[in-house]
Motif scaffolding. Structure first.
Motif, PDB file in Angstrom:
ATOM      1  N   TRP A 133      -1.327 -47.860  -3.291  1.00 39.95           N
ATOM      2  CA  TRP A 133      -0.751 -46.641  -3.870  1.00 39.95           C
ATOM      3  C   TRP A 133       0.934 -46.432  -3.541  1.00 39.95           C
ATOM      4  O   TRP A 133       0.861 -46.466  -2.464  1.00 39.95           O
ATOM      5  N   ALA A 134       1.465 -45.902  -4.555  1.00 42.32           N
ATOM      6  CA  ALA A 134       2.860 -45.541  -4.230  1.00 42.32           C
ATOM      7  C   ALA A 134       2.752 -43.805  -4.576  1.00 42.32           C
ATOM      8  O   ALA A 134       2.238 -43.699  -5.796  1.00 42.32           O
ATOM      9  N   LEU A 135       3.239 -43.269  -3.867  1.00 38.26           N
ATOM     10  CA  LEU A 135       3.236 -41.500  -4.037  1.00 38.26           C
ATOM     11  C   LEU A 135       4.830 -41.235  -4.045  1.00 38.26           C
ATOM     12  O   LEU A 135       5.696 -41.537  -3.489  1.00 38.26           O
ATOM     13  N   THR A 136       4.753 -40.501  -5.465  1.00 36.74           N
ATOM     14  CA  THR A 136       6.279 -40.099  -5.754  1.00 36.74           C
ATOM     15  C   THR A 136       6.176 -38.451  -6.007  1.00 36.74           C
ATOM     16  O   THR A 136       4.990 -38.061  -6.257  1.00 36.74           O
ATOM     17  N   SER A 137       7.278 -37.662  -6.397  1.00 40.58           N
ATOM     18  CA  SER A 137       7.071 -36.142  -6.311  1.00 40.58           C
ATOM     19  C   SER A 137       8.211 -35.891  -7.534  1.00 40.58           C
ATOM     20  O   SER A 137       9.094 -36.427  -7.619  1.00 40.58           O
ATOM     21  N   ARG A 138       7.895 -35.067  -8.297  1.00 31.21           N
ATOM     22  CA  ARG A 138       8.982 -34.182  -9.319  1.00 31.21           C
ATOM     23  C   ARG A 138       8.842 -32.989  -9.198  1.00 31.21           C
ATOM     24  O   ARG A 138       7.711 -32.154  -8.668  1.00 31.21           O
ATOM     25  N   GLU A 139       9.825 -32.280  -9.448  1.00 29.94           N
ATOM     26  CA  GLU A 139       9.723 -30.889  -9.763  1.00 29.94           C
ATOM     27  C   GLU A 139       9.535 -30.302 -10.953  1.00 29.94           C
ATOM     28  O   GLU A 139       9.761 -30.803 -11.995  1.00 29.94           O
ATOM     29  N   LEU A 140       8.503 -29.375 -10.988  1.00 31.22           N
ATOM     30  CA  LEU A 140       8.085 -28.709 -12.108  1.00 31.22           C
ATOM     31  C   LEU A 140       8.478 -27.102 -12.178  1.00 31.22           C
ATOM     32  O   LEU A 140       9.312 -26.881 -11.379  1.00 31.22           O
ATOM     33  N   SER A 141       8.399 -26.561 -13.333  1.00 30.86           N
ATOM     34  CA  SER A 141       8.873 -25.345 -13.473  1.00 30.86           C
ATOM     35  C   SER A 141       8.135 -24.176 -12.441  1.00 30.86           C
ATOM     36  O   SER A 141       7.044 -24.451 -12.014  1.00 30.86           O
ATOM     37  N   GLY A 142       9.011 -23.130 -12.258  1.00 36.29           N
ATOM     38  CA  GLY A 142       8.478 -22.257 -11.301  1.00 36.29           C
ATOM     39  C   GLY A 142       8.471 -22.874  -9.652  1.00 36.29           C
ATOM     40  O   GLY A 142       7.775 -21.887  -8.961  1.00 36.29           O
ATOM     41  N   GLY A 143       9.057 -23.786  -9.519  1.00 30.50           N
ATOM     42  CA  GLY A 143       9.304 -24.097  -8.155  1.00 30.50           C
ATOM     43  C   GLY A 143       8.164 -25.185  -7.544  1.00 30.50           C
ATOM     44  O   GLY A 143       8.008 -25.440  -6.280  1.00 30.50           O
ATOM     45  N   ARG A 144       7.284 -25.441  -8.717  1.00 31.25           N
ATOM     46  CA  ARG A 144       6.090 -26.137  -8.094  1.00 31.25           C
ATOM     47  C   ARG A 144       6.561 -27.597  -8.053  1.00 31.25           C
ATOM     48  O   ARG A 144       7.553 -28.006  -8.781  1.00 31.25           O
ATOM     49  N   VAL A 145       5.841 -28.285  -7.368  1.00 31.70           N
ATOM     50  CA  VAL A 145       5.896 -29.933  -7.234  1.00 31.70           C
ATOM     51  C   VAL A 145       5.015 -30.457  -7.409  1.00 31.70           C
ATOM     52  O   VAL A 145       3.662 -30.132  -6.948  1.00 31.70           O
ATOM     53  N   ALA A 146       4.959 -31.649  -8.168  1.00 29.93           N
ATOM     54  CA  ALA A 146       4.223 -32.300  -9.067  1.00 29.93           C
ATOM     55  C   ALA A 146       4.109 -33.729  -7.823  1.00 29.93           C
ATOM     56  O   ALA A 146       5.025 -34.286  -7.632  1.00 29.93           O
TER      57      ALA A 146
END
Length: 413
Positions: A133-146
């Protein structure tokens, strides 16, 4: 194998999955010129055509073969058994001066198998990698992080945690991954202290706790340890909580004020059966002293405690030699016996500021300072090797040795 990474927002990063040989296998192509216990390998070079991922022998500093990345900046590595995940930036928005900051540029995720790009995804930053598994992150609206969990070989997104468990504020969450389980937590809000464990392959929720505010996570074996309540509220709410990783059952709780009434816990490292916790290690005001305590992982019992007269302290552990290393803001490096807390040796580093641990393994502790790397012996603290750099690097110890991402930019964030 257990890995732990802070969960970062997707602000302009690149992730590349590299399959490379181990440092030991590559050592025959070393570019080091000097040999012996204090060998100084040749300086890293600036790469006009793109950054490189290089292997180093952790005991000698000798460089192995390198893989071209074709990006401007490497800022994070995640090392596995045979692959390395590289996080960085494709292009920079500014041309920095030597030692100045790098402005973040365009974000992309690349999956590279030995010498070619196997897949790419734009707009994500690296959290880390474990197993398949590779874990990555993205910014979502409202300051949330996916948080995206991907097949490391193909880049295919398997599932996503969209941040609805809590609202990210100034500090994003922590992630630990062990043996097929991903635990996400640490959202820095009193009302959103949610820690969630998921099946790494499917994303199915295994268990969830909603009362662990600001949790900073680590793991040992099949258990997860949440250091909670550090940034807000009364000191009585801060402490260390042990959770069974499979079931989510709380095993024990150790309030900070049961160990020391002068400061809060700031970091935890695992030595297998025991944990070493630092209290007041990054506090602005801690009365000039930092407390260290050894805690039995199965019961939460404090086996030893000592006070150090230093304004700050970070620690790293080498379970193979049962040694905990402490590095303070004055550039002093000290080795402690993990079983007793006794000091084994102490030395003043030549560069007292901006030093940080790369890691410790097999009786060697590696420290980075503005791109330079220094390795010290666990036995007596002597310098094993020094490697100079004229540009920024990211470095991490892993199963195959020491991995260094050499950037094209001479900036230090």
């Amino acid at each position: 194998m257990t890995s732990r990474w802070p969960l970062g927002a997707g602000r302009g990063g690149l992730v590349a999955l590299i399959s490379i040989a181990t440092a030991a296998a590559c050592s025959s192509s070393s570019t080091a010129h000097a040999h012996g216990p204090t060998a100084t390998p040749a300086p890293l070079v600036t790469h006009a055509s793109g950054s490189l991922l290089r292997t180093l022998d952790v005991t000698t500093g000798h460089a192995g073969s390198a893989t071209g990345l074709g990006i401007a900046l490497v800022d994070r590595l995640g090392v596995g058994e045979s692959n390395v995940v590289v996080g960085g930036v494709v292009t920079a928005n500014t041309t920095p001066t030597l030692g100045g900051p790098c402005t973040r540029g365009s974000a992309i995720v690349l999956g590279v198998q030995p010498s070619h790009v196997a897949w790419s995804v734009r707009g994500s930053s690296l959290i880390g990698r474990e197993g398949p598994w590779a874990l990555t992150s993205r910014e979502l609206s409202g300051g949330r992080v996916a948080t995206d969990v991907r097949d490391a070989a193909t880049g295919r997104r398997l599932w996503t945690s969209d941040g609805t468990e809590g609202r990210a504020t100034t500090v994003a969450g922590d992630v630990v991954l062990f043996d097929g389980t991903i635990v996400v937590g640490g959202l820095a809000s009193r009302s959103t202290g949610v820690v969630t464990a998921r099946d790494a392959a499917t994303g199915r929720v295994l268990w969830r706790h909603a009362d662990l505010p600001g949790a900073v996570l680590t793991s040992s074996g099949d258990d997860v340890f949440a250091s909670i309540g550090k940034g807000f509220g009364p000191s009585s709410t801060s402490g260390l909580v042990a959770i069974a990783g499979r079931s989510g059952r709380v095993l024990w709780r150790l309030p900070d004020d049961a160990v020391t009434n002068s400061s809060r816990g700031t970091s935890v490292v695992s030595d297998g059966d025991t944990l070493t916790e630092v209290f007041g290690g990054d506090a602005d005001v801690n009365r000039g002293a930092v407390a260290m305590a050894e805690i039995t992982a199965t019961s939460g019992r404090v086996t030893w405690r000592r006070t150090l007269t230093t304004p700050a302290l970070t620690v790293v552990d080498d379970p193979g030699v049962h040694t905990v290393y402490g590095l303070n803001g004055a550039g002093e490096l000290e080795a402690f016996d993990a079983a007793t807390g006794a000091s084994r040796w102490h030395r003043q580093l030549p560069t007292p500021t901006l030093d940080q641990f790369v890691g410790a393994d097999r009786g060697v502790v590696v420290i980075e300072h503005r791109g330079d790397l220094d390795a010290y012996s666990a036995v007596d603290g002597r310098v094993l090797w020094h490697r100079a750099a004229t540009h920024s690097i990211a470095a991490e110890l892993g199963p195959g040795g020491l991995y260094v991402g050499e950037s094209t930019l001479a900036c230090f964030n």
